[in-house]
Scaffold this motif. Sequence first.
Motif, PDB file in Angstrom:
ATOM      1  N   LYS A  83      10.729  -1.254   9.306  1.00 25.58           N
ATOM      2  CA  LYS A  83      10.300  -2.075  10.439  1.00 25.58           C
ATOM      3  C   LYS A  83       9.333  -3.158   9.977  1.00 25.58           C
ATOM      4  CE  LYS A  83      10.088  -3.356  14.690  1.00 25.58           C
ATOM      5  NZ  LYS A  83      11.241  -3.967  15.350  1.00 25.58           N
ATOM      6  N   VAL A  84       8.404  -2.807   9.091  1.00 27.35           N
ATOM      7  CA  VAL A  84       7.464  -3.801   8.559  1.00 27.35           C
ATOM      8  C   VAL A  84       8.226  -4.899   7.829  1.00 27.35           C
ATOM      9  CG1 VAL A  84       5.597  -4.177   6.903  1.00 27.35           C
ATOM     10  CG2 VAL A  84       5.503  -2.226   8.448  1.00 27.35           C
ATOM     11  N   LYS A  85       9.192  -4.517   6.996  1.00 20.99           N
ATOM     12  CA  LYS A  85      10.000  -5.519   6.282  1.00 20.99           C
ATOM     13  C   LYS A  85      10.717  -6.439   7.261  1.00 20.99           C
ATOM     14  CE  LYS A  85      11.113  -2.809   2.188  1.00 20.99           C
ATOM     15  NZ  LYS A  85      12.199  -2.150   1.457  1.00 20.99           N
ATOM     16  N   SER A  86      11.257  -5.864   8.325  1.00 25.06           N
ATOM     17  CA  SER A  86      11.960  -6.650   9.338  1.00 25.06           C
ATOM     18  C   SER A  86      11.012  -7.651  10.001  1.00 25.06           C
ATOM     19  CB  SER A  86      12.558  -5.713  10.388  1.00 25.06           C
ATOM     20  OG  SER A  86      13.041  -6.430  11.491  1.00 25.06           O
ATOM     21  N   LEU A  87       9.823  -7.213  10.338  1.00 27.34           N
ATOM     22  CA  LEU A  87       8.837  -8.102  10.962  1.00 27.34           C
ATOM     23  C   LEU A  87       8.409  -9.214  10.004  1.00 27.34           C
ATOM     24  CD1 LEU A  87       6.664  -5.422  12.790  1.00 27.34           C
ATOM     25  CD2 LEU A  87       8.186  -7.101  13.868  1.00 27.34           C
ATOM     26  N   LEU A  88       8.238  -8.883   8.737  1.00 24.95           N
ATOM     27  CA  LEU A  88       7.872  -9.900   7.746  1.00 24.95           C
ATOM     28  C   LEU A  88       9.004 -10.909   7.551  1.00 24.95           C
ATOM     29  CD1 LEU A  88       5.998  -7.743   5.103  1.00 24.95           C
ATOM     30  CD2 LEU A  88       5.013  -9.489   6.603  1.00 24.95           C
ATOM     31  N   ASP A  89      10.245 -10.432   7.576  1.00 21.46           N
ATOM     32  CA  ASP A  89      11.394 -11.338   7.473  1.00 21.46           C
ATOM     33  C   ASP A  89      11.423 -12.306   8.649  1.00 21.46           C
ATOM     34  OD1 ASP A  89      12.205 -10.198   5.104  1.00 21.46           O
ATOM     35  OD2 ASP A  89      13.801  -8.975   6.017  1.00 21.46           O
ATOM     36  N   GLN A  90      11.115 -11.800   9.852  1.00 28.12           N
ATOM     37  CA  GLN A  90      11.074 -12.662  11.040  1.00 28.12           C
ATOM     38  C   GLN A  90       9.989 -13.726  10.911  1.00 28.12           C
ATOM     39  OE1 GLN A  90      10.608 -10.291  14.594  1.00 28.12           O
ATOM     40  NE2 GLN A  90      12.451  -9.097  14.178  1.00 28.12           N
ATOM     41  N   GLU A  91       8.874 -13.365  10.277  1.00 29.33           N
ATOM     42  CA  GLU A  91       7.782 -14.314  10.064  1.00 29.33           C
ATOM     43  C   GLU A  91       8.103 -15.307   8.948  1.00 29.33           C
ATOM     44  OE1 GLU A  91       4.696 -14.657  11.623  1.00 29.33           O
ATOM     45  OE2 GLU A  91       5.529 -13.280  13.091  1.00 29.33           O
ATOM     46  N   GLY A  92       9.071 -14.948   8.098  1.00 24.54           N
ATOM     47  CA  GLY A  92       9.411 -15.816   6.976  1.00 24.54           C
ATOM     48  C   GLY A  92       8.320 -15.839   5.918  1.00 24.54           C
ATOM     49  N   ARG A  93       7.575 -14.728   5.813  1.00 24.99           N
ATOM     50  CA  ARG A  93       6.465 -14.666   4.856  1.00 24.99           C
ATOM     51  C   ARG A  93       6.680 -13.497   3.903  1.00 24.99           C
ATOM     52  NH1 ARG A  93       1.319 -16.549   7.167  1.00 24.99           N
ATOM     53  NH2 ARG A  93       0.558 -16.159   5.073  1.00 24.99           N
ATOM     54  N   ASP A  94       6.436 -13.743   2.636  1.00 26.00           N
ATOM     55  CA  ASP A  94       6.509 -12.658   1.670  1.00 26.00           C
ATOM     56  C   ASP A  94       5.167 -12.432   0.981  1.00 26.00           C
ATOM     57  OD1 ASP A  94       6.375 -14.892   0.072  1.00 26.00           O
ATOM     58  OD2 ASP A  94       8.206 -14.458  -1.044  1.00 26.00           O
ATOM     59  N   ASP A  95       4.131 -13.121   1.484  1.00 28.43           N
ATOM     60  CA  ASP A  95       2.799 -13.006   0.894  1.00 28.43           C
ATOM     61  C   ASP A  95       1.865 -12.110   1.712  1.00 28.43           C
ATOM     62  OD1 ASP A  95       2.790 -14.841   3.015  1.00 28.43           O
ATOM     63  OD2 ASP A  95       1.042 -15.904   2.213  1.00 28.43           O
ATOM     64  N   LEU A  96       2.405 -11.430   2.725  1.00 31.03           N
ATOM     65  CA  LEU A  96       1.570 -10.613   3.600  1.00 31.03           C
ATOM     66  C   LEU A  96       1.726  -9.135   3.280  1.00 31.03           C
ATOM     67  CD1 LEU A  96       2.270 -12.374   7.016  1.00 31.03           C
ATOM     68  CD2 LEU A  96       0.305 -12.695   5.501  1.00 31.03           C
ATOM     69  N   GLN A  97       0.678  -8.384   3.565  1.00 27.15           N
ATOM     70  CA  GLN A  97       0.691  -6.935   3.420  1.00 27.15           C
ATOM     71  C   GLN A  97       0.233  -6.310   4.725  1.00 27.15           C
ATOM     72  OE1 GLN A  97      -1.702  -6.811  -0.035  1.00 27.15           O
ATOM     73  NE2 GLN A  97      -3.496  -7.647   0.945  1.00 27.15           N
ATOM     74  N   LEU A  98       0.575  -5.063   4.926  1.00 31.46           N
ATOM     75  CA  LEU A  98       0.167  -4.357   6.138  1.00 31.46           C
ATOM     76  C   LEU A  98      -1.219  -3.786   5.925  1.00 31.46           C
ATOM     77  CD1 LEU A  98       0.917  -3.274   8.971  1.00 31.46           C
ATOM     78  CD2 LEU A  98       1.757  -1.213   7.824  1.00 31.46           C
ATOM     79  N   ARG A  99      -2.163  -4.237   6.742  1.00 34.14           N
ATOM     80  CA  ARG A  99      -3.530  -3.722   6.661  1.00 34.14           C
ATOM     81  C   ARG A  99      -3.755  -2.754   7.816  1.00 34.14           C
ATOM     82  NH1 ARG A  99      -8.150  -4.638   4.016  1.00 34.14           N
ATOM     83  NH2 ARG A  99      -7.325  -6.472   2.955  1.00 34.14           N
ATOM     84  N   ILE A 100      -4.318  -1.606   7.483  1.00 30.65           N
ATOM     85  CA  ILE A 100      -4.651  -0.593   8.471  1.00 30.65           C
ATOM     86  C   ILE A 100      -6.151  -0.389   8.407  1.00 30.65           C
ATOM     87  CG2 ILE A 100      -4.268   1.779   9.200  1.00 30.65           C
ATOM     88  CD1 ILE A 100      -1.645   1.486   7.408  1.00 30.65           C
ATOM     89  N   ALA A 101      -6.791  -0.507   9.569  1.00 33.56           N
ATOM     90  CA  ALA A 101      -8.243  -0.380   9.619  1.00 33.56           C
ATOM     91  C   ALA A 101      -8.647   0.508  10.785  1.00 33.56           C
ATOM     92  CB  ALA A 101      -8.880  -1.768   9.780  1.00 33.56           C
ATOM     93  N   VAL A 102      -9.825   1.066  10.668  1.00 29.21           N
ATOM     94  CA  VAL A 102     -10.435   1.836  11.748  1.00 29.21           C
ATOM     95  C   VAL A 102     -11.645   1.031  12.204  1.00 29.21           C
ATOM     96  CG1 VAL A 102     -11.637   3.975  12.312  1.00 29.21           C
ATOM     97  CG2 VAL A 102      -9.631   4.024  10.843  1.00 29.21           C
ATOM     98  N   GLN A 103     -11.696   0.752  13.510  1.00 26.65           N
ATOM     99  CA  GLN A 103     -12.778  -0.043  14.079  1.00 26.65           C
ATOM    100  C   GLN A 103     -13.448   0.731  15.215  1.00 26.65           C
ATOM    101  OE1 GLN A 103     -13.660  -3.186  13.007  1.00 26.65           O
ATOM    102  NE2 GLN A 103     -12.135  -2.955  11.405  1.00 26.65           N
ATOM    103  N   PRO A 104     -14.733   0.486  15.460  1.00 25.52           N
ATOM    104  CA  PRO A 104     -15.375   1.093  16.627  1.00 25.52           C
ATOM    105  C   PRO A 104     -14.725   0.578  17.902  1.00 25.52           C
ATOM    106  CG  PRO A 104     -16.998   0.023  15.207  1.00 25.52           C
ATOM    107  CD  PRO A 104     -15.645  -0.337  14.684  1.00 25.52           C
ATOM    108  N   GLY A 105     -14.590   1.450  18.895  1.00 20.89           N
ATOM    109  CA  GLY A 105     -14.039   1.028  20.176  1.00 20.89           C
ATOM    110  C   GLY A 105     -13.187   2.101  20.810  1.00 20.89           C
ATOM    111  N   GLY A 106     -12.702   1.799  21.981  1.00 21.19           N
ATOM    112  CA  GLY A 106     -11.889   2.752  22.721  1.00 21.19           C
ATOM    113  C   GLY A 106     -12.741   3.824  23.363  1.00 21.19           C
TER     114      GLY A 106
END
Length: 120
Positions: A25-48
């Motif tokens: 799914k990530v590859k599919s989304l990156l293909d739609q963006e036309g970008r190959d220089d991006l990575q998936l960042r996962i972060a934990v933030q205060p909130g919720g």
Amino acid sequence: MTAQGTSEVEAPAEGVTLTPGAAAKVKSLLDQEGRDDLQLRIAVQPGGCSGLRYQLFFDERNLDGDDTHEFDGVAVVVDRMSVPYLHGAKIDFVDTIEKQGFTIDNPTATGSCACGDSFH
């Protein structure tokens, strides 16, 4: 870590696991963006309502102390402050009649809110 070109998922000693379905799914989304220089960042933030929230987004930056692993050709990056909160977490992509989106199964989360958007 997953060897490149295989679909077996093995969790790194520290960090998260991305399932083959989520990687596709990530590859599919990156293909739609036309970008190959991006990575998936996962972060934990205060909130919720439970205190902490997950953030998943595409990022081109590399920050000091980032923990980076590759799963089926997808680079997954976690900042050093989020790593302890995500130890052993498994990220999947669900596409059913009831639900669609990325899911995070996090063994370090001791509880979550009713809506599922935050944890503690």
